[in-house]
Design a protein around this motif. Structure first.
Motif, mmCIF file in Angstrom:
data_model
loop_
_atom_site.group_PDB
_atom_site.id
_atom_site.type_symbol
_atom_site.label_atom_id
_atom_site.label_comp_id
_atom_site.label_asym_id
_atom_site.label_seq_id
_atom_site.Cartn_x
_atom_site.Cartn_y
_atom_site.Cartn_z
ATOM 1 N N GLY A 1 -11.095 16.552 -13.885
ATOM 2 C CA GLY A 1 -10.826 17.613 -12.913
ATOM 3 C C GLY A 1 -10.382 17.036 -11.570
ATOM 4 O O GLY A 1 -10.620 15.869 -11.280
ATOM 5 N N ASP A 2 -9.733 17.862 -10.748
ATOM 6 C CA ASP A 2 -9.212 17.380 -9.468
ATOM 7 C C ASP A 2 -10.299 16.828 -8.556
ATOM 8 O O ASP A 2 -10.140 15.772 -7.953
ATOM 9 N N GLU A 3 -11.423 17.559 -8.446
ATOM 10 C CA GLU A 3 -12.489 17.097 -7.552
ATOM 11 C C GLU A 3 -13.095 15.800 -8.073
ATOM 12 O O GLU A 3 -13.427 14.908 -7.303
ATOM 13 N N GLU A 4 -13.250 15.726 -9.396
ATOM 14 C CA GLU A 4 -13.797 14.508 -9.989
ATOM 15 C C GLU A 4 -12.856 13.333 -9.760
ATOM 16 O O GLU A 4 -13.275 12.242 -9.368
ATOM 17 N N GLN A 5 -11.572 13.610 -9.960
ATOM 18 C CA GLN A 5 -10.598 12.535 -9.803
ATOM 19 C C GLN A 5 -10.484 12.080 -8.347
ATOM 20 O O GLN A 5 -10.255 10.904 -8.072
ATOM 21 N N PRO B 1 -0.268 5.257 -2.495
ATOM 22 C CA PRO B 1 0.370 6.468 -1.978
ATOM 23 C C PRO B 1 -0.587 7.187 -1.018
ATOM 24 O O PRO B 1 -1.803 7.147 -1.220
ATOM 25 N N PRO B 2 -0.039 7.842 0.006
ATOM 26 C CA PRO B 2 -0.879 8.474 1.020
ATOM 27 C C PRO B 2 -1.607 9.717 0.520
ATOM 28 O O PRO B 2 -2.606 10.117 1.097
ATOM 29 N N ALA B 3 -1.138 10.346 -0.545
ATOM 30 C CA ALA B 3 -1.796 11.559 -1.039
ATOM 31 C C ALA B 3 -1.811 11.547 -2.566
ATOM 32 O O ALA B 3 -0.907 10.992 -3.189
ATOM 33 N N PRO B 4 -2.839 12.179 -3.174
ATOM 34 C CA PRO B 4 -2.980 12.119 -4.634
ATOM 35 C C PRO B 4 -1.777 12.720 -5.384
ATOM 36 O O PRO B 4 -1.439 12.262 -6.461
ATOM 37 N N GLU B 5 -1.101 13.726 -4.771
ATOM 38 C CA GLU B 5 0.057 14.312 -5.463
ATOM 39 C C GLU B 5 1.139 13.262 -5.671
ATOM 40 O O GLU B 5 2.029 13.423 -6.500
ATOM 41 N N MET B 6 1.095 12.198 -4.868
ATOM 42 C CA MET B 6 2.143 11.192 -4.956
ATOM 43 C C MET B 6 1.769 10.056 -5.896
ATOM 44 O O MET B 6 2.372 8.985 -5.849
ATOM 45 N N GLY B 7 0.776 10.315 -6.733
ATOM 46 C CA GLY B 7 0.419 9.290 -7.708
ATOM 47 C C GLY B 7 -0.644 8.343 -7.213
ATOM 48 O O GLY B 7 -1.196 8.525 -6.125
#
Ligand code: ARG
Length: 564
Positions: free
Chosen positions: A478-482, A30-36
């Motif tokens: 966390g988001d930054e870690e992920q 997926p092009p962005a993390p929000e999309m999995g």
């Protein structure tokens, strides 16, 4: 990431009429993390089931059972998006990087297969020009990429060590050569002689006859001509090897154009016997009009063979010697026609491996110094460029970190890294306008930027004085870690893509992304000051980042100093 992909494939295979291998090819990033983390497009199923892809995605979402590896599955338009379990992704990624270290990213896709890579290939008897930088660094990176994927690589430096120019050089050397200059800087002197020859030949055409006579002698094996040619070749190789050492580049073979001298007649006869050769004004050509190309010239009227003849011979010799699965020619885009003709002739000759030969073209590189031409003496020497880069890097280091222990060595690694990265970070088919300020900008898209992130991590790890043996990376949710972990987990995907497309720029962009994700993480998340468990996990994470940066820079042929 593979473990998660396998799980998705397993889940999907139970509910869709597509086999596992095909599913593996269908999955997307997926092009962005929000999309999995993994996406499955439903267009193909839409054809099979005659339903809208979005409806299929929604249906599948309800059909798929829960999985321990996945935190959720969502239907978004025609896509089914899978989200990896963050703790599990963090743990498996960090642990495998720290267990595998230098080997992280390696795959065995190429097991038992051989790739021949023809790269660098400068012309001898003049200093190494900047014109051959691109082939050298792109080829070197491709070599490392393929090797990392498990291929056996054969790097060949097809030196330009034969041709009429050596007649000119011999004539010039005998007329104007100066022994002291030869021993001081042989290639510089030979280059001056060559330039002088062209200048004087304009007024005095007799010089050209003299040169032709010398080349004829050389082709006929005259001892004097041969001795001089060998001498030129030797001093050239000595000098080139010095430059290759600075760049960290090695070859498995230096069989250049002259190596094929004894095999040329045989190859030309073979083409004739196959009925593919056509006499044209006393010359011998292979007609390629059916292929929509001009004829490939194999022998001139005067019997002399050409660049193309040597390449034909070399390709056959290499296949017989290495039985390659793939052969890559890393040569400028201006030779595209030459290679199309070469491959077409090989195909006409019936070699099934002709389809496994590829031209890997690249654009021009321009330095502020202007356009270069060997004949006019305006060649930009690679060594000057590398020295300049090292000097500029030394100046920056002097400003930023005057107390640094091994300043000279680091300046070299940073300066040369900057030049290599300035080349490899561009899409190779584009021309490059080389700008010193840009390539050495520590905050731009440069090698120093990536190297600096690496050095910064080394410094944090030094401050932590002992790297934790025990850590729980599953705390890194966390988001930054992920964001960092997600990139690290996809390292080998990038290696595969870079190798398949022959684009080291894929890796250059990747290390920039990793460095940037690390910087964002470090800006927002304390490492040494965090609670002990988190601190240990984060130290493990940045150690993993450090390792991936080292491995990624290595793929580009760039060093990663621990301090700078
Ligand atoms: N020496 C050639 C040049 O400088 C490049 C040779 C590339 N390799 C080959 N097999 N033709 O243009």
């Amino acid at each position: 990431m593979q473990m998660f992909r396998d799980e998705v494939i397993k889940l999907l295979a139970a509910v869709v009429p597509v086999d596992k291998d095909e599913l593996a090819g269908d999955l997307e990033n997926p092009p962005a993390p929000e999309m999995g983390d993994i996406a499955f497009p439903c267009f193909k199923l839409a054809k099979i089931w005659r339903k809208a892809p979005a409806a299929i995605a929604a249906e599948l979402k309800n059909k798929l059972p829960a999985s321990k590896l996945l935190s959720r599955i969502e239907a978004k338009g025609p896509y089914l998006n899978f989200y990896c379990d963050r703790s599990l992704l963090a743990r498996t990624t960090v642990e495998s990087i720290l267990a595998q270290r230098e080997a992280y990213g390696r795959l065995d896709l190429g097991q038992g297969k051989t790739v021949v890579i023809d790269f660098s290939a400068p012309n001898i008897a003049k200093p190494f020009g900047v014109g051959h930088l691109r082939s050298t660094v792109i080829g070197n990176s491709l070599y490392r990429l393929y090797e990392t994927l498990g291929y056996k690589c054969v790097g060949i430096n097809h030196l330009g060590d034969w041709g009429t120019q050596f007649g000119k050089l011999i004539a010039a050397y005998l007329r104007w050569g100066v022994a002291e200059k030869m021993s001081a800087d042989p290639l510089q002197h030979l280059y001056e002689l060559y330039v002088r020859f062209h200048r004087e030949a304009e007024q005095n055409p007799a010089l050209d006859d003299e040169a032709r006579a010398w080349f004829k002698k050389l082709e006929d094996g005259d001892p004097e001509a041969t001795r001089l040619w060998q001498y030129f070749r030797e001093v050239s190789l000595t000098d080139f090897k010095r430059i290759y050492k600075i760049l960290g580049v090695e070859f498995d073979s230096y069989q250049g154009e002259s190596f094929y001298n004894d095999m040329l007649d045989e190859t030309v006869s073979l083409v004739e016997e196959m009925g593919l050769a056509l006499a044209s004004d006393g010359a011998l050509v292979v007609d390629l009009s059916a292929e929509g190309m001009p004829p490939c010239l194999l022998r001139k009227q005067d019997g002399a063979t050409l660049y193309a003849t040597r390449d034909l011979c070399a390709a056959i010799y290499r296949y017989n010697t290495y039985k390659f699965d793939k052969m890559l020619y890393v040569v400028g885009a201006d030779q595209a026609l030459h290679f199309r003709q070469l491959f077409a002739v090989l195909k006409k000759m019936g070699y099934p491996w002709a389809d496994r030969c590829f031209h890997v073209p690249f654009g021009l590189i321009r330095f502020q110094e202007g356009k270069m031409s060997t004949r006019q003496g305006t060649l930009v020497f690679l060594e000057d460029v590398l020295n300049r880069a090292t000097e500029l890097a030394a100046r920056i280091i002097q400003e930023k970190n005057p107390g640094l222990a091994n300043k000279e060595e680091v300046a070299r690694q940073v300066g040369i890294g900057a030049v290599i990265f300035g080349d490899l970070s561009n899409d190779r088919v584009k021309d490059i306008e080389f700008d010193w300020d840009k390539v050495l900008d520590f905050s731009g898209e440069t090698a120093p930027y990536v190297q600096y992130a690496h050095a910064r991590i080394c410094s944090i790890l030094r401050k932590a004085d002992s790297r934790p043996q025990e850590y729980d990376a599953s705390l890194l949710t966390g988001d930054e870690e992920q964001a960092v972990i997600n990139l690290l987990a996809r390292f080998s995907d990038h290696i595969v893509r870079a190798a398949e497309t022959c684009k080291p720029s894929v890796i250059a962009r990747y290390v920039l992304d990793v460095a940037a994700a690390f910087n964002t993480f470090y800006h927002r998340c304390p490492v040494l000051q965090a609670p002990p468990d988190i601190s240990k996990a984060r130290l493990a994470l940045i150690d993993a980042v450090r390792q991936v940066l080292v491995n990624g820079l290595w793929l580009l042929g760039i060093a990663a100093p621990e301090e700078m």
